[in-house]
Design a protein around this motif. Structure first.
Motif, mmCIF file in Angstrom:
data_model
loop_
_atom_site.group_PDB
_atom_site.id
_atom_site.type_symbol
_atom_site.label_atom_id
_atom_site.label_comp_id
_atom_site.label_asym_id
_atom_site.label_seq_id
_atom_site.Cartn_x
_atom_site.Cartn_y
_atom_site.Cartn_z
ATOM 1 N N LEU A 1 -0.138 -0.395 10.580
ATOM 2 C CA LEU A 1 -0.642 0.777 11.282
ATOM 3 C C LEU A 1 -1.767 1.370 10.445
ATOM 4 C CD1 LEU A 1 0.043 2.406 13.807
ATOM 5 C CD2 LEU A 1 1.707 3.675 12.489
ATOM 6 N N SER A 2 -2.945 1.535 11.063
ATOM 7 C CA SER A 2 -4.077 2.123 10.344
ATOM 8 C C SER A 2 -4.588 3.299 11.173
ATOM 9 C CB SER A 2 -5.184 1.082 10.147
ATOM 10 O OG SER A 2 -6.285 1.659 9.472
ATOM 11 N N GLU B 1 4.975 2.468 -2.645
ATOM 12 C CA GLU B 1 3.533 2.469 -2.901
ATOM 13 C C GLU B 1 3.186 1.209 -3.691
ATOM 14 O OE1 GLU B 1 2.162 6.219 -4.367
ATOM 15 O OE2 GLU B 1 3.454 7.328 -2.993
ATOM 16 N N PRO B 2 1.930 0.784 -3.622
ATOM 17 C CA PRO B 2 1.529 -0.462 -4.306
ATOM 18 C C PRO B 2 1.890 -0.448 -5.787
ATOM 19 C CG PRO B 2 -0.217 0.293 -2.848
ATOM 20 C CD PRO B 2 0.824 1.383 -2.861
ATOM 21 N N GLY B 3 2.504 -1.515 -6.257
ATOM 22 C CA GLY B 3 2.856 -1.626 -7.674
ATOM 23 C C GLY B 3 4.098 -0.860 -8.074
ATOM 24 N N THR C 1 -0.094 6.947 2.748
ATOM 25 C CA THR C 1 -0.303 5.493 2.733
ATOM 26 C C THR C 1 0.796 4.808 1.942
ATOM 27 O OG1 THR C 1 -2.699 5.604 3.018
ATOM 28 C CG2 THR C 1 -1.836 3.670 1.879
ATOM 29 N N GLY C 2 1.341 3.745 2.511
ATOM 30 C CA GLY C 2 2.393 2.996 1.813
ATOM 31 C C GLY C 2 3.145 2.099 2.768
ATOM 32 N N LEU C 3 4.142 1.425 2.215
ATOM 33 C CA LEU C 3 5.027 0.570 3.008
ATOM 34 C C LEU C 3 6.296 1.368 3.298
ATOM 35 C CD1 LEU C 3 5.769 -2.297 4.129
ATOM 36 C CD2 LEU C 3 6.775 -2.756 1.881
ATOM 37 N N TYR C 4 6.625 1.528 4.569
ATOM 38 C CA TYR C 4 7.805 2.286 4.971
ATOM 39 C C TYR C 4 8.898 1.298 5.361
ATOM 40 C CZ TYR C 4 5.064 6.499 4.770
ATOM 41 O OH TYR C 4 4.283 7.544 4.313
ATOM 42 N N LEU C 5 10.040 1.443 4.728
ATOM 43 C CA LEU C 5 11.166 0.537 4.927
ATOM 44 C C LEU C 5 12.368 1.305 5.454
ATOM 45 C CD1 LEU C 5 10.773 -1.144 1.459
ATOM 46 C CD2 LEU C 5 10.614 -2.420 3.589
ATOM 47 N N THR D 1 3.495 -1.301 7.162
ATOM 48 C CA THR D 1 2.435 -0.905 6.231
ATOM 49 C C THR D 1 1.544 0.113 6.921
ATOM 50 O OG1 THR D 1 2.456 -3.069 5.161
ATOM 51 C CG2 THR D 1 0.497 -1.700 4.834
ATOM 52 N N VAL D 2 1.537 1.319 6.378
ATOM 53 C CA VAL D 2 0.742 2.419 6.941
ATOM 54 C C VAL D 2 -0.459 2.670 6.038
ATOM 55 C CG1 VAL D 2 0.718 4.895 7.433
ATOM 56 C CG2 VAL D 2 2.709 3.508 8.070
ATOM 57 N N THR D 3 -1.643 2.670 6.660
ATOM 58 C CA THR D 3 -2.874 2.998 5.933
ATOM 59 C C THR D 3 -3.497 4.212 6.600
ATOM 60 O OG1 THR D 3 -3.249 0.664 5.444
ATOM 61 C CG2 THR D 3 -5.121 2.169 5.147
ATOM 62 N N VAL D 4 -3.699 5.271 5.829
ATOM 63 C CA VAL D 4 -4.337 6.480 6.339
ATOM 64 C C VAL D 4 -5.734 6.562 5.739
ATOM 65 C CG1 VAL D 4 -4.191 8.969 6.587
ATOM 66 C CG2 VAL D 4 -2.094 7.607 6.511
#
Lengths: 110, 114
Positions: free
Chosen positions: A11-12, A38-40, A84-88, A105-108
């Motif tokens: 989702l962007s 979040e990444p990493g 922004t992040g991966l929602y589980l 995966t949400v990108t704002v």
């Protein structure tokens, strides 16, 4: 086979827009958790919902557990770049295990 | 604050090597977990432990073993690494209890097997 199906996979959106992420299952769960990763980093718990029909609000995030305890949704109002992040989503019953969905995966965008 | 640490952020190993991934938590949690995370598959449970020296298989234990000699430390062992074990490995811990209890995750180890 994933016990919990999440949609959409990606989702962007533009900053300020609203978004909804869905988590569906054919199985009943005693409770359902939502995590953000979040990444990493590892996932971090956002909320746990335990009662069918329950709605929980965490600032701009609204979580709902379906009446039948098979599905859940996460709604973000006026998204910010920090969302922004991966929602589980992850379902639990009365054992030690959590069953995770594949994530959204949400990108704002600013 | 709960802290879960993992011994390496990135690891590159050769096929057939024995690989040790270490996880330490500092909050006296009873439960510890090892997951692997792959794109499109989410987190899949490899093994978990609910007490020292106790372990139970998760959903994908094949090719892995674990060790929990001390409460704070949970090790994942790949006896003979294979390329299909290239993945992100996440360790987690939680208080005593069932899956309803919050799990605290480490930052992950990205393992590449060549």
């Amino acid at each position: 086979t994933q016990l919990l199906e999440q949609s959409p996979q990606f989702l962007s959106i533009q900053e300020g827009e609203n978004l909804t992420v869905y988590c569906n299952s054919s199985s009943v769960f005693s409770s359902l958790q939502w995590y953000r990763q979040e990444p990493g980093e590892g996932p971090v718990l956002l909320v746990t919902v335990v009662t069918g029909g329950e709605v929980k609000k965490l600032k701009r995030l609204t979580f709902q557990f379906g009446d039948a305890r098979k599905d859940s949704s996460l709604h973000i109002t006026a998204a910010q770049t920090g969302d922004t992040g991966l929602y589980l989503c992850a379902g639990a019953n009365n054992d030690y295990k959590l069953s995770f969905g594949a994530g959204t995966t949400v990108t704002v965008r600013a | 604050d709960v802290k879960v640490t993992q011994s390496s952020r990135y690891l590159v190993k050769r096929t057939g090597e024995k690989v040790f991934l270490e996880c330490v938590q500092d909050m006296d949690h009873e439960n510890m977990f090892w997951y692997r995370q792959d794109p499109g598959l989410g987190l899949r449970l490899i093994y978990f432990s609910y007490d020292v020296k106790m372990k139970e298989k998760g959903d994908i234990p094949e090719g892995y073993s674990v060790s929990r000699e001390k409460k704070e430390r949970f090790s994942l062992i790949l006896e003979s690494a294979s390329t299909n074990q290239t993945s992100m490995y996440l360790c987690a811990s939680s208080l005593e209890g069932t899956g309803h209890v919050e799990q605290f995750f480490g930052p992950g180890t990205r393992l590449t097997v060549l």
